[in-house]
Design an enzyme around this catalytic site. Structure first.
Site, mmCIF file in Angstrom:
data_model
loop_
_atom_site.group_PDB
_atom_site.id
_atom_site.type_symbol
_atom_site.label_atom_id
_atom_site.label_comp_id
_atom_site.label_asym_id
_atom_site.label_seq_id
_atom_site.Cartn_x
_atom_site.Cartn_y
_atom_site.Cartn_z
ATOM 1 N N HIS A 1 -5.046 -7.758 13.482
ATOM 2 C CA HIS A 1 -4.011 -6.851 13.324
ATOM 3 C C HIS A 1 -3.529 -6.484 14.782
ATOM 4 C CE1 HIS A 1 -1.275 -4.523 11.470
ATOM 5 N NE2 HIS A 1 -1.483 -3.362 11.920
ATOM 6 N N TYR B 1 16.874 31.211 4.819
ATOM 7 C CA TYR B 1 15.579 31.871 5.494
ATOM 8 C C TYR B 1 15.812 32.004 7.093
ATOM 9 C CZ TYR B 1 13.228 31.491 0.975
ATOM 10 O OH TYR B 1 12.555 31.526 -0.144
ATOM 11 N N ARG C 1 -9.196 -0.161 15.808
ATOM 12 C CA ARG C 1 -9.151 0.811 14.597
ATOM 13 C C ARG C 1 -10.164 0.470 13.589
ATOM 14 N NH1 ARG C 1 -3.799 1.185 10.783
ATOM 15 N NH2 ARG C 1 -4.170 -0.985 10.612
ATOM 16 N N LYS D 1 1.010 -1.019 -0.137
ATOM 17 C CA LYS D 1 -0.132 0.054 -0.033
ATOM 18 C C LYS D 1 0.996 1.372 0.023
ATOM 19 C CE LYS D 1 -0.095 -0.234 5.016
ATOM 20 N NZ LYS D 1 -0.932 0.345 6.380
ATOM 21 N N CYS E 1 14.729 24.929 2.812
ATOM 22 C CA CYS E 1 13.835 25.524 1.897
ATOM 23 C C CYS E 1 12.961 24.622 0.996
ATOM 24 C CB CYS E 1 14.732 26.341 0.911
ATOM 25 S SG CYS E 1 15.757 27.450 1.454
ATOM 26 N N ASP F 1 12.789 24.055 -2.187
ATOM 27 C CA ASP F 1 13.562 23.445 -3.118
ATOM 28 C C ASP F 1 15.219 22.895 -2.923
ATOM 29 O OD1 ASP F 1 11.328 23.487 -4.847
ATOM 30 O OD2 ASP F 1 12.011 25.503 -5.005
ATOM 31 N N ARG G 1 1.888 -11.429 7.162
ATOM 32 C CA ARG G 1 1.743 -10.235 6.504
ATOM 33 C C ARG G 1 2.447 -9.046 6.586
ATOM 34 N NH1 ARG G 1 -2.993 -9.949 9.002
ATOM 35 N NH2 ARG G 1 -2.572 -7.774 9.955
HETATM 36 C C1 PLP Z 1 -3.643 -4.396 8.696
HETATM 37 C C2 PLP Z 1 -2.185 -4.237 8.392
HETATM 38 N N1 PLP Z 1 -1.477 -5.332 8.060
HETATM 39 C C3 PLP Z 1 -0.195 -5.399 7.679
HETATM 40 C C4 PLP Z 1 0.398 -4.037 7.732
HETATM 41 C C5 PLP Z 1 1.941 -4.005 7.562
HETATM 42 O O1 PLP Z 1 2.734 -3.675 8.826
HETATM 43 P P1 PLP Z 1 4.316 -3.435 8.759
HETATM 44 O O2 PLP Z 1 4.625 -2.347 7.915
HETATM 45 O O3 PLP Z 1 4.510 -3.134 10.175
HETATM 46 O O4 PLP Z 1 4.674 -5.114 8.457
HETATM 47 C C6 PLP Z 1 -0.331 -3.111 7.997
HETATM 48 C C7 PLP Z 1 0.594 -1.684 8.010
HETATM 49 O O5 PLP Z 1 0.241 -0.640 8.342
HETATM 50 C C8 PLP Z 1 -1.421 -3.020 8.231
HETATM 51 O O6 PLP Z 1 -2.081 -1.781 8.462
#
Ligand code: PLP
Length: 401
Positions: free
Chosen positions: A190, A290, A161, A62, A337, A339, A246
């Site tokens: 999770h 700056y 969450r 993601k 700054c 850039d 995961r």
């Molecule tokens: C639901 C879920 N699973 C797995 C992950 C992967 O987590 P990590 O990057 O700590 O391995 C995330 C990351 O935020 C997540 O939101």
């Protein structure tokens, strides 16, 4: 070229070829670029999978592959043995499908119910945790006819969450069991504190998850997979790996907490390069940038770097961060700054055109995403996700993307 500025005290040098340390060349006129080692991602995935107790691995790509580029990162993860990919948004899944990636993809949040058809058209696997969304999915599935839609039911075991709250687990399990348009492919949850090895909340959540799976069994709810562990869990909670791990961060070669990778050899995939655009000798007492917030305490050589907060070199690094040039760590001086920013090279023989590692290594000198996180009081995740869109990514390695 060496010239003199209006005050006569600042000698400016431009041009020159500079010292080279990056493996790649900048693709644009402005020499600021991120180098992404796809072999590192593939190797990290392979190493994580080898040490895991679970047979399958879902690579989390993601947020543009944590800043590394979603499509190349996904391809590298699959080359390294990832069985699944995970994204946060349906659009992110679509992007991977449009690039021709046919690996199973889990969308880890619920998009609005109106987006259900788009998700199904792209053959993305939905996560389900709310009744209206599950009902919309089931209705869309029935309308389409054919096979029931495979879903992953997310249960909240304590992070609070997203996920089905504990009080509703039984309802959710029986709903999915009885919904003709849906097939329960996985139950998942999770961890909130997997990166804190001694936190008792890990055990609490793991027990809750085991209880949920027991409940599913007692309700005769069939499913194929259970998955629970992010990177931290993948690295040190082997007893909770179930059918699939995961990880996200670790596939990019970063540790969720110092030392957590243990013997698993992870290699950071991202380095961030630029080149000195200008070098000048300042007299003691001359100030830069700056607000004139840094004044040379002695005669010194200052280099200008063509990257700034619009690229993700956040302004909070003013007078705080460091970069690597000529195999030395040098401090960022003055205000960053939009850039550009400046570094104090002391008496190093800096030259315009020298490669500079914003994140990366030259010789024995290195600045890491963890260093940035410490300077900015944040986590390495945010650092790599924060490499700006304006910074072109250049890919190296044997993985074809
Ligand atoms: C639901 C879920 N699973 C797995 C992950 C992967 O987590 P990590 O990057 O700590 O391995 C995330 C990351 O935020 C997540 O939101």
């Amino acid at each position: 070229m060496t010239t003199t500025d209006q005050t006569g005290s600042t000698r400016i040098q431009t041009g020159g070829t500079g010292q080279r340390h990056a493996r790649t060349e900048p693709p644009n006129a402005r020499p600021t670029w991120a180098e992404i080692d796809l072999d590192a991602i593939a190797d990290n995935v392979a190493a994580l999978k080898t040490q895991a107790a679970a047979p399958q691995l879902m690579a989390v790509v993601k947020a543009n592959g944590y800043g590394h580029g979603a499509v190349p990162a996904a391809r590298a993860a699959v080359a390294g043995g990832a069985d699944w990919l995970a994204v946060a948004l349906a659009e992110e899944g679509r992007q991977l499908r449009d690039a021709g990636i046919d690996t199973p993809i889990l969308v880890m949040t619920e998009p609005p119910p109106e987006a259900v058809n788009e998700l199904l058209t792209a053959a993305l696997t939905p996560t389900v945790f709310s009744r209206p969304y599950a009902a919309a999915l089931e209705a869309a599935a029935r309308e389409r006819g054919g096979e029931p839609v495979a879903v992953h039911l997310k249960l909240d075991t304590g992070m609070r969450r997203v996920g089905v709250p504990q009080a509703d687990w039984e309802d959710a399990l029986t709903f999915v069991r009885d919904a003709q348009g849906l097939r329960l492919e996985a139950i998942w949850s999770h961890f909130a504190v997997a990166d804190e090895p001694f936190n008792p909340f890990i055990t609490h959540q793991a027990e809750e998850f085991a209880r949920a799976l027991g409940l599913a069994r007692s309700l005769r709810v069939a499913y194929d997979l259970a998955h629970l562990c992010n990177s931290a869990g993948t690295l040190h909670l082997h007893e909770h790996h179930y059918d699939m791990v995961r990880p996200g961060l670790a596939i990019y070669g970063l540790e969720p907490a110092p030392g957590l990778a243990g013997k698993t050899a992870l290699r950071p995939a991202l380095s961030w390069w630029t080149r000195l655009s200008l070098v000048k000798r300042l007299a003691a007492g001359e100030a830069v940038s700056y607000g004139l917030r840094w004044t040379a305490p002695r005669e010194t050589t200052v280099g200008t770097i063509p990257a700034g907060y619009a690229d993700g070199v956040t302004r909070a690094l003013s007078n705080r961060g460091e970069a690597v040039v000529r195999a030395h760590r040098v401090p960022i001086v003055g205000t960053v700054c939009m850039d550009q920013f400046m570094v104090d090279g002391g008496d190093l023989p800096l030259a315009a055109g020298d490669d500079v590692a914003l994140i990366g290594r030259e010789g024995t000198a290195e600045v890491t995403a963890d260093d940035w996180a410490a300077w900015l009081d944040t986590i390495n995740y945010e650092v790599v996700c924060g490499v700006g869109q304006r910074v072109p990514r250049v890919y190296v390695g044997d993985v074809r993307w």
